[in-house]
Design a protein around this motif. Structure first.
Motif, PDB file in Angstrom:
ATOM      1  N   UNK A  44       0.949  -1.095  -0.063  1.00 59.27           N
ATOM      2  CA  UNK A  44      -0.042  -0.025   0.065  1.00 59.27           C
ATOM      3  C   UNK A  44       0.766   1.084   0.065  1.00 59.27           C
ATOM      4  N   UNK A  47       4.236   1.708   1.835  1.00 60.34           N
ATOM      5  CA  UNK A  47       4.993   0.460   1.592  1.00 60.34           C
ATOM      6  C   UNK A  47       6.562   0.743   1.850  1.00 60.34           C
ATOM      7  N   UNK A  48       6.881   1.915   1.098  1.00 67.14           N
ATOM      8  CA  UNK A  48       8.177   2.292   0.892  1.00 67.14           C
ATOM      9  C   UNK A  48       8.980   2.534   2.202  1.00 67.14           C
ATOM     10  N   UNK A 243       8.267   9.694  -1.287  1.00 69.40           N
ATOM     11  CA  UNK A 243       7.819   9.529  -2.450  1.00 69.40           C
ATOM     12  C   UNK A 243       7.035  10.784  -3.054  1.00 69.40           C
TER      13      UNK A 243
ATOM     14  N   UNK B 111       6.554  -4.483  -5.557  1.00 69.36           N
ATOM     15  CA  UNK B 111       6.025  -3.795  -4.481  1.00 69.36           C
ATOM     16  C   UNK B 111       5.050  -2.953  -5.144  1.00 69.36           C
ATOM     17  N   UNK B 112       4.689  -2.080  -3.976  1.00 71.14           N
ATOM     18  CA  UNK B 112       3.856  -0.697  -4.633  1.00 71.14           C
ATOM     19  C   UNK B 112       4.405   0.577  -4.580  1.00 71.14           C
ATOM     20  N   UNK B 113       5.837   0.648  -4.470  1.00 70.70           N
ATOM     21  CA  UNK B 113       6.572   1.900  -4.619  1.00 70.70           C
ATOM     22  C   UNK B 113       6.417   2.472  -5.877  1.00 70.70           C
ATOM     23  N   UNK B 114       5.818   3.790  -5.928  1.00 73.02           N
ATOM     24  CA  UNK B 114       5.750   4.433  -7.347  1.00 73.02           C
ATOM     25  C   UNK B 114       7.279   4.802  -7.970  1.00 73.02           C
TER      26      UNK B 114
END
Lengths: 405, 285
Positions: A44, A47-48, A243, B111-114
C-alpha cells in the motif's frame, strides 16, 4: 480449449497464492516463547517506509533470539513475531489488530507506521490494560495519551518548530511575505500538525498560501504548483512522505516553480532514484527529521550504536535502513529491556512501570539520539524525544547539514 | 492558461486509455475492468526494462507494450472467451477478479512503490505565462497520434469494418461470416496495445505504481461516458474534457473536492445527455 483456459487461470491463481503464502510465518507460541504482534505496512501507500521498518523489527527480534531470548527471572524467553500487513489501510489495520489480539492472543504490539491505521485501531486497545503497544512509526500527536501506547519515535510536533523556523528564516532572506503549506490530507498527523504550522507562520506576521491539499501517492501536482505560482510563492512547507515530495519537486521544477521547499518527509536516496529526480531539481530542498544512522555517524552522536545497527541492517537486507528503521529496532529492544526489568511477561502493570522508568542507559542498542527526559528516562508521558537533523541532497545522497535540538 | 494546458496533456492520456476500452467493449461487449491493469503492466515493464535491463527508452516501451498485449490476450482467451455465452455478471465478476489477482501478483513482483522510467524528455517551453514540460507535449502528441491511427484502422481497414460490424450487431455479423474469435483477438490486441502505449509513455513522465490500475479504469470510464460509447475518435475530446475539468476543479476547489467535482460533472452529463456529449448515433458513424 475450455479445460486449458481453466487450467491457465487456476495456475495463475495458485502461483499468486503460493507467492503470498511464502511470506507467512507459521508456528505457535509455547511456554518458552512470547508472541509479539507486529502491525506492519508492508504494502500500500506506506510500503516504501513500512518495508524497512518491518526489516528492522525482524532484525531486533532475530538478535534477541540469537542471544537466547529475553531474560525473565532465571529463564530466557524467545520472541515469536506475528506480522500482520495492514496494506496501509485503516479498515484492514483494525482487522489485523483484532486478529492478533483474539486469534494469536498477543498482549504486546510493535510497529504501526500509518497514523490513519494507528488511529483506526486505537479504540480497540486504548482501554485494555493488558495490552502494550510500542508505536515506532506513526507520528500523530496525542497517540501516546493512551495507557497502552508507548512511542519511541518522534511525533509530528517535534519537527514542526524546526520546519517553521527554517521556512521563516528563508522567507526573511528572500524578502517574501508568504509561505505555502502543502499537506497530505490522508496523513493523519497533518490534522493537528498543519493548523499548528499555519498558526506559527501567521504569528510571525507572514501570510499562508493554503494549506494546499494533496493525496498520498498522487501522480499529479499541477493544481498545487499552479496555486503556488499564482501566489508568487518562494518558500513552501511540504507535509507528506518522501515519495510524494519527490514527485512534487520534479514536477514543480519542470513547471517553473523554483522556490525553497522545506519538508519533514524522511526522503531516501532510493526514492530520489525511483522518481528520477535530478540534482538540479533538488537544489533548495531541505528535509528535517529524526536522524538516520548515517546522520548520527556524521554528527558523531551515538555514532557507535548507530553504525553497528546500520552495518547489521545492510548485511541482512542489502540496503541502508529506512526512515523509521532505527526507531523500530530501538522499539523492540526497549520492550525487551522493560520486560527484563519487570521480570515478567504477564504482569502488564509492572511492565508499564518498567517502561516508564526505563533510562537511556538501560537500552544500549538504541541506534538513535534520544533526548533524555527527567532522570535520564526515555519516555515522558509515554513519548520519547529525539535530536533532529536538517538534510540536503548532494547529488548522490542526502547529507546532514546540521543537528537540531 | 497553465491549468488548461495541464488538463489537455493529462486528458490525452485518459483518452488513449479510454480508446482501448471503447474498442474492446464495443466489439466484445465485455466490461473489461482489468484494462487499467494493462496500463500498469506496461508502465512497470517499461520501467523495469530500462532500469534493470538497461534498454533504451524506446525499446523499454516496446517491451511494455508487448507485455500489455500479452496480458490482454491472456485474459481474452483464458477468461472472457470461455465465458462468452455466460451472463454479463459473470464477465463483470471475472474482470474484477482479474484486477485483484493482477494487482496482488504485481505487488509481489514490484512492490507498490511508485517509480518513473528514467530517460524521458526533459526541459520546458512557454505558452503565454504557462510553462509546459516538453515531456507533457510529447505525451499528448503521441496519445493524439495513436488515437488518430486507431480511428483510421477502424474506419479504413477490413479488420476495422469487421469490428464495427460486430459492435453494431454481433449476431448478424457472425451470420455474415465475420470471424468472431479473430475479431475478439484483434480488439483485445489493439485495445491492450493502446493501454500499453499509454502506460509506457506515462511512466516516463509521471510515477506509476502497481496499484494505479483501477483508478485509470475509472478515469477511462468517465471519458467514455462523456464522449459516448462507440467511437474511438470522440474519446479524444472526452479525455481532454475530463483533463480540463479535473485541472480546473483542482484549482477552484480545495484538494478534497477535486474528484467529487469530476463525478458531479459526469452525473450532469449523464442526466442531460445519456448517450454522451457526442451522441450515440453520431458516435457509431
Amino acid at each position: 480449449m475450455r479445460v486449458r483456459s481453466i487450467a491457465w487461470v487456476a495456475g495463475a491463481a495458485l502461483a499468486v497464492t503460493g507467492l503470498a503464502a511464502c511470506g507467512e510465518d507459521s508456528g505457535s507460541s509455547d511456554g518458552s516463547e512470547l508472541v509479539i504482534g507486529e502491525v506492519a505496512e508492508l504494502t500500500g501507500a506506506a510500503e516504501a517506509v513500512g518495508g524497512p521498518q518491518h526489516n528492522a523489527i525482524k532484525l531486533a527480534v532475530d538478535e534477541i533470539n540469537a542471544a537466547g531470548g529475553i531474560r525473565i527471572g532465571d529463564k530466557k524467553v524467545r520472541i515469536k513475531l506475528r506480522t500482520e500487513d495492514t496494506k496501509s489501510d485503516p479498515t484492514v489495520g483494525v482487522t489485523a489488530v483484532q486478529k492478533l489480539l483474539t486469534k494469536d492472543g498477543v498482549h504486546y504490539l510493535v510497529g504501526s507506521l500509518s497514523g490513519a491505521v494507528a488511529s483506526a485501531y486505537l479504540p480497540v486497545i486504548k482501554d485494555r490494560k493488558d495490552i502494550i503497544d510500542i508505536v515506532v512509526g506513526a507520528a500523530n500527536p496525542g497517540l501516546n495519551e493512551n495507557i497502552s501506547v508507548y512511542r519511541p519515535r518522534a511525533d509530528a510536533f517535534q519537527s514542526v518548530d524546526a520546519e517553521v523556523t527554517l521556512a521563516l528564516e528563508t522567507a526573511g532572506e528572500l524578502g517574501t511575505d508568504n509561505i505555502a503549506v502543502l499537506s497530505d490530507k490522508k496523513l493523519q498527523s497533518n490534522a493537528v500538525a498543519v493548523p499548528k504550522i499555519v498558526d506559527a507562520i501567521k504569528a510571525a506576521g507572514k501570510t499562508v498560501v493554503g494549506p494546499v491539499d494533496f493525496e498520498m501517492g498522487a501522480t499529479q501536482f499541477s493544481s498545487q504548483i499552479a496555486a503556488l505560482k499564482r501566489a508568487g510563492n518562494k518558500v513552501a512547507l511540504f507535509q507528506g512522505y518522501g515519495t510524494d515530495l519527490m514527485t512534487f519537486v520534479k514536477q514543480a521544477r519542470a513547471q517553473g516553480y523554483d522556490g525553497t521547499v522545506v519538508a519533514a518527509s524522511g526522503a531516501t536516496a532510493d526514492q530520489v532514484k525511483q522518481a528520477d529526480v535530478s540534482a538540479d531539481a533538488l537544489k533548495n530542498v531541505f528535509d528535517i527529521g529524526t536522524a538516520f544512522p548515517a546522520d548520527l555517524v556524521a554528527l558523531k552522536l551515538n555514532a557507535e550504536a548507530a553504525q553497528k545497527f546500520a552495518d547489521a541492517y545492510e548485511k541482512e537486507f542489502g540496503a541502508p535502513p529506512g526512515y523509521t528503521s532505527a526507531s523500530a529496532y530501538g522499539g523492540v529492544h526497549i520492550l525487551a529491556a522493560a520486560l527484563e526489568k519487570a521480570g515478567t511477561t504477564t504482569d502488564y502493570a509492572k511492565v508499564r512501570e518498567a517502561l516508564d522508568d526505563l533510562t537511556v542507559a538501560d537500552v544500549p542498542e538504541l541506534a538513535e539520539k534520544v533526548v533524555p527526559q527527567e532522570g535520564d528516562r526515555i519516555f515522558k508521558d509515554h513519548q520519547a524525544y529525539f535530536s533532529l537533523v536538517l538534510r540536503a541532497w548532494d547529488g548522490a545522497a542526502w547529507t546532514t547539514v546540521k543537528a537540531i535540538g | 492558461m497553465q491549468e488548461l494546458l495541464n488538463g489537455v496533456a493529462q486528458g490525452t492520456v485518459y483518452a488513449l486509455i479510454a480508446a482501448g476500452l471503447v474498442l474492446i467493449f464495443g466489439v466484445v461487449r465485455v466490461p473489461h475492468f482489468a484494462h487499467g491493469e494493462s496500463v500498469m503492466v506496461s508502465g512497470m515493464m517499461t520501467c523495469w526494462a530500462v532500469t534493470s535491463l538497461h534498454l533504451p527508452v524506446l525499446l523499454g516501451a516496446a517491451v511494455g507494450v508487448a507485455a500489455s498485449v500479452g496480458y490482454g490476450l491472456f485474459l481474452c482467451f483464458a477468461v472472457y472467451w470461455p465465458m462468452r455465452n455466460h451472463p454479463e455478471w459473470n464477465l463483470l465478476a471475472s474482470s474484477l477478479g482479474a484486477v485483484v489477482i493482477t494487482q496482488t501478483a504485481a505487488i509481489a513482483i514490484w512492490t507498490s512503490t511508485p517509480r518513473v522510467t528514467p530517460g524521458g524528455v526533459s526541459g520546458s517551453f512557454e505558452i503565454g505565462d504557462a510553462i509546459i514540460p516538453w515531456s507533457w507535449a510529447v505525451l499528448a502528441a503521441i496519445s493524439a497520434a495513436v488515437i488518430g491511427a486507431t480511428a483510421l484502422l477502424v474506419s479504413r481497414t477490413t479488420a476495422g469494418v469487421s469490428m464495427k460490424a460486430m459492435a453494431a450487431d454481433a449476431e448478424t455479423a457472425q451470420l455474415m461470416g465475420i470471424p468472431v474469435r479473430k475479431n475478439w483477438a484483434i480488439a483485445f490486441a489493439v485495445g491492450s496495445a493502446l493501454a500499453g502505449v499509454a502506460g509506457s509513455v506515462y511512466s516516463t513522465v509521471f510515477p506509476v505504481s502497481t496499484t494505479l490500475g483501477l483508478d485509470v479504469t475509472f478515469s477511462a470510464l468517465v471519458v467514455i461516458i462523456l464522449a459516448g460509447i462507440g467511437s474511438v475518435a470522440h474519446v479524444l475530446w472526452g479525455g481532454v474534457l475530463l483533463g480540463v475539468v479535473e485541472a480546473v476543479a483542482g484549482t477552484v476547489f480545495p484538494g478534497g473536492y477535486q474528484d467529487s467535482m469530476v463525478f458531479l460533472f459526469m452525473l450532469v452529463v449523464l442526466v442531460a445527455r445519456p448517450n454522451g456529449l457526442f451522441g450515440l448515433e453520431r458516435a457509431r458513424d
